[in-house]
Write a protein that holds these residues in place. Structure first.
Motif, PDB file in Angstrom:
ATOM      1  N   PRO A   3       0.824  -1.210   0.000  1.00  0.00           N
ATOM      2  CA  PRO A   3       0.000   0.000   0.000  1.00  0.00           C
ATOM      3  C   PRO A   3       0.859   1.261   0.000  1.00  0.00           C
ATOM      4  CG  PRO A   3      -0.787  -1.574   1.618  1.00  0.00           C
ATOM      5  CD  PRO A   3       0.526  -2.099   1.097  1.00  0.00           C
ATOM      6  N   SER A  24      -6.272  -4.030 -12.477  1.00  0.00           N
ATOM      7  CA  SER A  24      -7.273  -3.985 -11.416  1.00  0.00           C
ATOM      8  C   SER A  24      -6.644  -4.326 -10.065  1.00  0.00           C
ATOM      9  CB  SER A  24      -8.404  -4.959 -11.742  1.00  0.00           C
ATOM     10  OG  SER A  24      -9.377  -4.930 -10.743  1.00  0.00           O
ATOM     11  N   ALA A  25      -5.760  -5.307 -10.034  1.00  0.00           N
ATOM     12  CA  ALA A  25      -5.077  -5.674  -8.791  1.00  0.00           C
ATOM     13  C   ALA A  25      -4.206  -4.525  -8.293  1.00  0.00           C
ATOM     14  CB  ALA A  25      -4.232  -6.922  -9.006  1.00  0.00           C
ATOM     15  N   SER A  27      -4.950  -1.544  -8.432  1.00  0.00           N
ATOM     16  CA  SER A  27      -5.813  -0.513  -7.853  1.00  0.00           C
ATOM     17  C   SER A  27      -5.935  -0.650  -6.336  1.00  0.00           C
ATOM     18  CB  SER A  27      -7.191  -0.526  -8.505  1.00  0.00           C
ATOM     19  OG  SER A  27      -7.892  -1.690  -8.153  1.00  0.00           O
ATOM     20  N   ASN A  28      -5.586  -1.816  -5.813  1.00  0.00           N
ATOM     21  CA  ASN A  28      -5.580  -1.988  -4.365  1.00  0.00           C
ATOM     22  C   ASN A  28      -4.448  -1.190  -3.721  1.00  0.00           C
ATOM     23  OD1 ASN A  28      -7.763  -3.739  -4.430  1.00  0.00           O
ATOM     24  ND2 ASN A  28      -6.452  -5.510  -4.740  1.00  0.00           N
ATOM     25  N   SER A  29      -3.445  -0.852  -4.506  1.00  0.00           N
ATOM     26  CA  SER A  29      -2.316  -0.049  -4.028  1.00  0.00           C
ATOM     27  C   SER A  29      -2.219   1.176  -4.925  1.00  0.00           C
ATOM     28  CB  SER A  29      -1.012  -0.839  -4.120  1.00  0.00           C
ATOM     29  OG  SER A  29      -1.070  -2.008  -3.382  1.00  0.00           O
ATOM     30  N   LYS A  30      -2.866   2.229  -4.538  1.00  0.00           N
ATOM     31  CA  LYS A  30      -2.792   3.452  -5.346  1.00  0.00           C
ATOM     32  C   LYS A  30      -1.343   3.766  -5.652  1.00  0.00           C
ATOM     33  CE  LYS A  30      -7.052   5.124  -5.637  1.00  0.00           C
ATOM     34  NZ  LYS A  30      -7.692   5.489  -6.859  1.00  0.00           N
ATOM     35  N   LEU A  56      -5.988   5.353 -11.303  1.00  0.00           N
ATOM     36  CA  LEU A  56      -4.945   4.754 -10.470  1.00  0.00           C
ATOM     37  C   LEU A  56      -3.692   5.620 -10.361  1.00  0.00           C
ATOM     38  CD1 LEU A  56      -3.912   2.158  -9.009  1.00  0.00           C
ATOM     39  CD2 LEU A  56      -3.223   1.319 -11.250  1.00  0.00           C
TER      40      LEU A  56
END
Length: 75
Positions: A3, A24-25, A27-30, A56
């Motif tokens: 993160p 997409s994955a 996107s969990n870590s901007k 993103l």
């Protein structure tokens, strides 16, 4: 990825496994510092994936997509 990543440059040119799901994955870590993304010849990235990148990576200024077959002139 962790993160709040401070990556500034990401190069995955020619990676056949990098695709819309990979984006997409991410996107969990901007990626607020990512300014360069090279995904040339990543044949499984589509316009949908590029749309996700806009949200993103707010400071993205260089995007290399040549050879991405699923993209058309509209991208």
């Amino acid at each position: 990825l962790i993160p709040s990543s401070k990556f500034q440059v990401l190069r995955v040119n020619g990676c056949r496994w990098f695709n819309d799901s990979s984006i997409s994955a991410l996107s969990n870590s901007k990626l607020p510092y990512l300014h360069t993304l090279e995904i040339a010849y990543c044949a499984n990235v589509s316009v949908l994936g590029l749309d996700m990148l806009v949200d993103l990576c707010p400071v993205l200024s260089r995007l290399d997509v040549h050879g991405c077959d699923r993209l058309d002139d509209a991208a």
